[in-house]
Scaffold this motif. Structure first.
Motif, PDB file in Angstrom:
ATOM      1  N   TRP A 172       0.585   6.837  -2.987  1.00 53.26           N
ATOM      2  CA  TRP A 172       1.662   6.745  -3.978  1.00 53.26           C
ATOM      3  C   TRP A 172       2.740   5.852  -3.387  1.00 53.26           C
ATOM      4  CZ3 TRP A 172       6.895   8.607  -4.158  1.00 53.26           C
ATOM      5  CH2 TRP A 172       7.508   8.424  -5.396  1.00 53.26           C
ATOM      6  N   GLN A 173       3.064   4.764  -4.095  1.00 54.89           N
ATOM      7  CA  GLN A 173       4.020   3.777  -3.615  1.00 54.89           C
ATOM      8  C   GLN A 173       3.580   3.234  -2.252  1.00 54.89           C
ATOM      9  OE1 GLN A 173       5.234   3.264  -6.369  1.00 54.89           O
ATOM     10  NE2 GLN A 173       7.334   4.001  -6.533  1.00 54.89           N
ATOM     11  N   ARG A 174       4.526   2.921  -1.379  1.00 54.47           N
ATOM     12  CA  ARG A 174       4.248   2.506  -0.007  1.00 54.47           C
ATOM     13  C   ARG A 174       3.083   1.508   0.070  1.00 54.47           C
ATOM     14  NH1 ARG A 174       4.462   7.977   3.522  1.00 54.47           N
ATOM     15  NH2 ARG A 174       2.372   8.223   2.686  1.00 54.47           N
ATOM     16  N   GLU A 175       3.195   0.448  -0.719  1.00 50.89           N
ATOM     17  CA  GLU A 175       2.097  -0.523  -0.840  1.00 50.89           C
ATOM     18  C   GLU A 175       1.676  -1.104   0.501  1.00 50.89           C
ATOM     19  OE1 GLU A 175       1.418  -4.966  -2.784  1.00 50.89           O
ATOM     20  OE2 GLU A 175       3.100  -3.731  -3.419  1.00 50.89           O
ATOM     21  N   TRP A 176       2.659  -1.461   1.345  1.00 54.37           N
ATOM     22  CA  TRP A 176       2.304  -2.097   2.614  1.00 54.37           C
ATOM     23  C   TRP A 176       1.541  -1.136   3.515  1.00 54.37           C
ATOM     24  CZ3 TRP A 176       3.571  -0.718   7.586  1.00 54.37           C
ATOM     25  CH2 TRP A 176       4.597   0.224   7.750  1.00 54.37           C
ATOM     26  N   MET A 177       1.878   0.172   3.437  1.00 54.90           N
ATOM     27  CA  MET A 177       1.146   1.154   4.233  1.00 54.90           C
ATOM     28  C   MET A 177      -0.297   1.261   3.761  1.00 54.90           C
ATOM     29  SD  MET A 177       3.491   4.461   5.021  1.00 54.90           S
ATOM     30  CE  MET A 177       4.948   4.391   6.048  1.00 54.90           C
ATOM     31  N   THR A 178      -0.470   1.311   2.451  1.00 50.95           N
ATOM     32  CA  THR A 178      -1.819   1.433   1.890  1.00 50.95           C
ATOM     33  C   THR A 178      -2.666   0.228   2.264  1.00 50.95           C
ATOM     34  OG1 THR A 178      -0.879   2.664   0.023  1.00 50.95           O
ATOM     35  CG2 THR A 178      -3.135   1.855  -0.216  1.00 50.95           C
TER      36      THR A 178
END
Length: 239
Positions: A10-16
Protein backbone atom coordinates in the motif's frame (compact mmCIF):
# COMPACT_ATOMS: atom_id res chain seq x y z
CA UNK A 1 6.71 -26.68 -9.06
CA UNK A 2 7.16 -22.95 -8.68
CA UNK A 3 6.76 -21.49 -5.21
CA UNK A 4 4.31 -18.63 -4.94
CA UNK A 5 5.58 -15.38 -3.40
CA UNK A 6 2.78 -13.05 -2.32
CA UNK A 7 3.77 -9.43 -1.75
CA UNK A 8 1.25 -7.08 -0.13
CA UNK A 9 1.63 -3.33 -0.64
CA UNK A 10 0.00 0.00 0.00
CA UNK A 11 1.59 3.25 -1.19
CA UNK A 12 5.38 3.33 -0.65
CA UNK A 13 6.02 2.77 -4.36
CA UNK A 14 9.80 2.98 -4.13
CA UNK A 15 9.85 0.33 -1.38
CA UNK A 16 7.68 -2.02 -3.42
CA UNK A 17 9.91 -1.58 -6.45
CA UNK A 18 13.01 -2.28 -4.34
CA UNK A 19 11.33 -5.35 -2.83
CA UNK A 20 10.50 -6.69 -6.29
CA UNK A 21 13.95 -5.87 -7.65
CA UNK A 22 15.60 -7.76 -4.78
CA UNK A 23 13.36 -10.80 -5.30
CA UNK A 24 14.03 -10.90 -9.04
CA UNK A 25 17.76 -10.44 -8.60
CA UNK A 26 18.34 -12.83 -5.72
CA UNK A 27 15.92 -15.70 -6.35
CA UNK A 28 17.20 -18.62 -8.40
CA UNK A 29 14.58 -21.12 -7.18
CA UNK A 30 11.56 -21.21 -9.55
CA UNK A 31 8.84 -18.93 -8.24
CA UNK A 32 5.69 -17.04 -9.21
CA UNK A 33 5.39 -13.44 -8.00
CA UNK A 34 1.95 -12.24 -6.90
CA UNK A 35 1.42 -8.60 -5.91
CA UNK A 36 -1.71 -7.47 -4.08
CA UNK A 37 -2.03 -3.66 -3.99
CA UNK A 38 -4.30 -2.49 -1.18
CA UNK A 39 -5.73 0.50 -3.04
CA UNK A 40 -2.65 2.69 -3.52
CA UNK A 41 -3.25 6.02 -5.26
CA UNK A 42 0.19 5.95 -6.88
CA UNK A 43 0.66 5.35 -10.60
CA UNK A 44 3.01 2.38 -10.59
CA UNK A 45 0.72 -0.01 -12.41
CA UNK A 46 2.89 -0.34 -15.53
CA UNK A 47 5.94 -1.36 -13.51
CA UNK A 48 3.95 -3.83 -11.40
CA UNK A 49 2.31 -5.42 -14.44
CA UNK A 50 5.69 -5.87 -16.18
CA UNK A 51 7.50 -7.27 -13.15
CA UNK A 52 4.98 -9.65 -11.56
CA UNK A 53 3.12 -12.76 -12.68
CA UNK A 54 -0.16 -11.72 -11.06
CA UNK A 55 -1.05 -8.14 -10.11
CA UNK A 56 -4.26 -7.22 -8.29
CA UNK A 57 -5.13 -3.66 -7.35
CA UNK A 58 -8.04 -3.05 -4.99
CA UNK A 59 -10.28 0.02 -5.13
CA UNK A 60 -9.41 1.12 -1.57
CA UNK A 61 -7.41 0.09 1.49
CA UNK A 62 -9.22 -2.84 3.10
CA UNK A 63 -6.55 -3.53 5.71
CA UNK A 64 -3.56 -5.85 5.80
CA UNK A 65 -5.46 -8.93 6.97
CA UNK A 66 -7.88 -8.62 4.06
CA UNK A 67 -5.16 -8.59 1.41
CA UNK A 68 -3.27 -11.42 3.15
CA UNK A 69 -6.46 -13.48 2.96
CA UNK A 70 -7.15 -12.44 -0.65
CA UNK A 71 -3.64 -13.49 -1.64
CA UNK A 72 -4.42 -17.07 -0.62
CA UNK A 73 -6.92 -17.37 -3.45
CA UNK A 74 -4.03 -17.20 -5.92
CA UNK A 75 -1.65 -19.61 -4.15
CA UNK A 76 -1.16 -22.99 -5.85
CA UNK A 77 2.10 -24.21 -4.33
CA UNK A 78 2.38 -26.44 -1.23
CA UNK A 79 4.71 -23.92 0.34
CA UNK A 80 4.33 -20.20 -0.28
CA UNK A 81 5.96 -16.98 0.86
CA UNK A 82 4.02 -14.12 2.40
CA UNK A 83 5.92 -10.85 2.64
CA UNK A 84 5.35 -7.16 3.17
CA UNK A 85 6.69 -4.70 0.62
CA UNK A 86 9.38 -3.20 2.88
CA UNK A 87 11.52 -6.36 3.01
CA UNK A 88 14.61 -6.95 0.86
CA UNK A 89 15.95 -10.49 0.42
CA UNK A 90 19.72 -11.02 0.62
CA UNK A 91 21.94 -12.31 -2.16
CA UNK A 92 23.02 -15.88 -1.31
CA UNK A 93 24.07 -16.88 -4.81
CA UNK A 94 22.81 -20.14 -6.31
CA UNK A 95 21.78 -21.54 -2.92
CA UNK A 96 19.35 -18.68 -2.56
CA UNK A 97 17.19 -17.49 0.34
CA UNK A 98 14.14 -19.37 -0.96
CA UNK A 99 15.88 -22.73 -1.34
CA UNK A 100 17.24 -22.32 2.19
CA UNK A 101 13.77 -21.63 3.61
CA UNK A 102 12.34 -24.61 1.71
CA UNK A 103 15.08 -26.83 3.12
CA UNK A 104 14.27 -25.68 6.66
CA UNK A 105 10.58 -26.46 6.15
CA UNK A 106 11.44 -29.90 4.79
CA UNK A 107 13.77 -30.75 7.66
CA UNK A 108 11.50 -29.30 10.35
CA UNK A 109 8.01 -30.68 9.63
CA UNK A 110 6.70 -29.39 12.97
CA UNK A 111 7.05 -25.80 11.75
CA UNK A 112 4.19 -24.16 9.89
CA UNK A 113 5.92 -20.84 9.22
CA UNK A 114 9.53 -19.65 9.16
CA UNK A 115 10.58 -16.05 8.44
CA UNK A 116 13.89 -14.59 7.38
CA UNK A 117 15.81 -12.92 10.18
CA UNK A 118 15.84 -9.12 9.76
CA UNK A 119 18.89 -6.96 10.47
CA UNK A 120 17.18 -5.48 13.56
CA UNK A 121 14.11 -6.15 15.67
CA UNK A 122 12.24 -4.37 18.42
CA UNK A 123 13.93 -3.82 21.79
CA UNK A 124 16.07 -6.77 22.95
CA UNK A 125 14.53 -9.37 20.64
CA UNK A 126 17.84 -9.83 18.80
CA UNK A 127 19.28 -11.61 21.84
CA UNK A 128 17.20 -14.66 20.89
CA UNK A 129 19.49 -15.19 17.90
CA UNK A 130 22.48 -15.75 20.14
CA UNK A 131 22.28 -19.48 19.55
CA UNK A 132 23.57 -22.11 17.12
CA UNK A 133 20.03 -23.33 16.42
CA UNK A 134 19.07 -22.91 12.78
CA UNK A 135 15.51 -21.93 13.75
CA UNK A 136 14.60 -19.64 16.62
CA UNK A 137 11.09 -20.50 17.79
CA UNK A 138 9.03 -17.42 18.60
CA UNK A 139 5.40 -16.72 19.59
CA UNK A 140 4.67 -14.82 16.38
CA UNK A 141 6.49 -13.83 13.22
CA UNK A 142 5.47 -11.05 10.81
CA UNK A 143 5.61 -10.96 7.03
CA UNK A 144 9.39 -10.76 6.81
CA UNK A 145 9.67 -13.08 3.79
CA UNK A 146 7.75 -15.73 5.73
CA UNK A 147 7.45 -19.19 4.17
CA UNK A 148 4.29 -21.08 5.17
CA UNK A 149 2.53 -24.39 4.58
CA UNK A 150 -0.43 -23.62 2.34
CA UNK A 151 -2.62 -26.47 3.61
CA UNK A 152 -2.08 -25.44 7.22
CA UNK A 153 -2.94 -21.81 6.50
CA UNK A 154 -6.13 -22.90 4.76
CA UNK A 155 -6.96 -25.33 7.55
CA UNK A 156 -7.03 -22.53 10.15
CA UNK A 157 -9.12 -20.33 7.87
CA UNK A 158 -6.23 -18.11 6.79
CA UNK A 159 -7.05 -14.50 7.73
CA UNK A 160 -10.81 -14.83 7.26
CA UNK A 161 -11.70 -13.67 10.78
CA UNK A 162 -9.42 -10.70 10.45
CA UNK A 163 -8.73 -8.19 13.19
CA UNK A 164 -8.59 -4.61 11.91
CA UNK A 165 -5.69 -3.45 14.07
CA UNK A 166 -2.07 -2.98 13.10
CA UNK A 167 0.13 -5.95 13.83
CA UNK A 168 -2.71 -8.42 14.29
CA UNK A 169 -2.00 -10.20 11.01
CA UNK A 170 1.00 -11.94 12.50
CA UNK A 171 -0.60 -12.42 15.91
CA UNK A 172 -3.70 -13.95 14.37
CA UNK A 173 -2.07 -16.53 12.12
CA UNK A 174 0.66 -17.44 14.63
CA UNK A 175 -1.89 -17.99 17.39
CA UNK A 176 -3.97 -20.21 15.11
CA UNK A 177 -0.90 -22.30 14.31
CA UNK A 178 0.23 -22.64 17.89
CA UNK A 179 -3.28 -23.65 19.01
CA UNK A 180 -2.78 -26.75 16.87
CA UNK A 181 0.71 -27.40 18.17
CA UNK A 182 2.46 -26.08 15.07
CA UNK A 183 5.59 -24.02 15.59
CA UNK A 184 6.55 -20.68 14.05
CA UNK A 185 9.99 -19.11 14.13
CA UNK A 186 12.87 -17.23 12.56
CA UNK A 187 15.53 -18.67 10.28
CA UNK A 188 18.72 -17.84 12.15
CA UNK A 189 21.00 -17.88 9.11
CA UNK A 190 18.65 -16.70 6.35
CA UNK A 191 18.51 -12.95 6.60
CA UNK A 192 16.72 -10.00 5.07
CA UNK A 193 16.70 -6.21 5.34
CA UNK A 194 13.66 -4.45 6.80
CA UNK A 195 12.98 -0.89 5.64
CA UNK A 196 10.99 0.73 8.43
CA UNK A 197 8.14 3.20 8.52
CA UNK A 198 6.76 5.22 5.65
CA UNK A 199 7.55 8.45 3.86
CA UNK A 200 5.95 10.81 6.37
CA UNK A 201 7.00 8.62 9.34
CA UNK A 202 4.47 7.63 11.95
CA UNK A 203 6.58 6.52 14.90
CA UNK A 204 6.11 2.93 13.57
CA UNK A 205 3.16 2.44 15.90
CA UNK A 206 5.01 3.48 19.05
CA UNK A 207 4.18 6.40 21.35
CA UNK A 208 5.30 9.79 20.14
CA UNK A 209 8.63 10.87 21.51
CA UNK A 210 10.15 7.39 21.55
CA UNK A 211 13.67 7.37 20.19
CA UNK A 212 15.16 4.53 18.08
CA UNK A 213 17.10 3.26 21.08
CA UNK A 214 13.79 2.96 22.97
CA UNK A 215 12.27 0.47 20.54
CA UNK A 216 15.23 -1.02 18.69
CA UNK A 217 14.55 0.39 15.23
CA UNK A 218 17.11 2.41 13.35
CA UNK A 219 16.24 5.87 12.01
CA UNK A 220 14.56 5.68 8.61
CA UNK A 221 14.29 8.98 6.81
CA UNK A 222 16.56 9.66 5.17
CA UNK A 223 18.12 6.21 5.12
CA UNK A 224 21.58 6.51 6.72
CA UNK A 225 24.50 6.31 4.29
CA UNK A 226 25.96 3.28 6.06
CA UNK A 227 22.63 1.45 5.66
CA UNK A 228 22.61 2.22 1.93
CA UNK A 229 26.09 0.71 1.67
CA UNK A 230 25.04 -2.36 3.69
CA UNK A 231 21.97 -2.87 1.48
CA UNK A 232 24.16 -2.70 -1.63
CA UNK A 233 26.57 -5.25 -0.16
CA UNK A 234 23.98 -7.71 1.13
CA UNK A 235 21.06 -7.28 -1.27
CA UNK A 236 22.92 -6.09 -4.36
CA UNK A 237 20.64 -3.19 -5.29
CA UNK A 238 20.92 0.57 -5.05
CA UNK A 239 18.49 2.42 -2.78
Amino acid sequence: MKIDIVVTTWQREWMTKACIEAIKRNTKTPYRLILIDNGSDLDAQDFYLKNTDIYVKLDKNYGLEHVKHLGMSFVDSELFVSTDNDILVYDYGENDWLSRLVELMNTHPDYGAIACRPQVLVADTMKHFETDDEIVEFPRIPGYVRIMRTAWVNEVGAWKDKRPLRGHEEIWISEKFRERGWKVGWANDVKCWHLFGKEDTDEWGYPKGWKPEDHGHNPVWPIPKNDIIEIKNKVGINI
